[in-house]
Design a protein around this motif. Sequence first.
Motif: not given
Length: 255
Positions: A47-64
Amino acid sequence: MKDALRMEAHLFLLCLRYLTRVPMARDLATSDDLRVRATKYQPLVGALVGAVGAAVLGLAGMVWSWPVAVLLSLGATLLVTGAFHEQGFARSAEALAIGRDRMSVLRGLQTSSYGRVGTLTLGLALALKLALLMELPPGLAAVGLIAAHGIGRMAAVHVTATTHYAREEGIRALVPGVTPDGYRAALATSGLLLAGLVAVTSLAAGLCAFLGAVALGQVWRMRAVAKMGGYTRDCLGGVEQLAELGVLLGLTVWV
């Protein structure tokens, strides 16, 4: 009480070191017994690995754009884990496809590389994961990543607890077992992840995600058992990867 909490923290760190490439203290004590007891934390680490992916998904979605954000998210999870389960999936796919009997499959699993079957199988699985995430809205994709990674690790724990280990010698110590209490703890963690998924989607979506994980994970387990009478560490990678895909497939049914 403090000693008990300290021990649980130690077990969690052992599990984190086993499943990821997160730097750990070199003097972190380990033993076969501690590794077995640490198995209960695999869904939480997932779940923590998934949370890392989710955090990157959210941050990257603000830019790209959304496809770029999804690709970066997948890359982040691969970086954190060192493609631990993906490698096992590809290697076991190659050995199970090429090997004609138990011994030839086991010999194939001993090699450090894999050929076109393993490469194509892993490539298709990753492409499908990307396509499924792109179909989900950002919020649900983030929650789905966390649930999929956690439940995927639970699928591997379940196989460890219920299935015969295929090798009679050699590297059994590299695949820690799980105690009955540890299995129940891992199952409880997975239940919480599933409950969270239901809370943000629906009971039907959560049920489809759960059934998808069970169905695809069991397909790989049954194939391994039919070919060599049990599982190996690499086969657990296949179980985990397919269970992840099952969660995402179940979710996209209800988008």
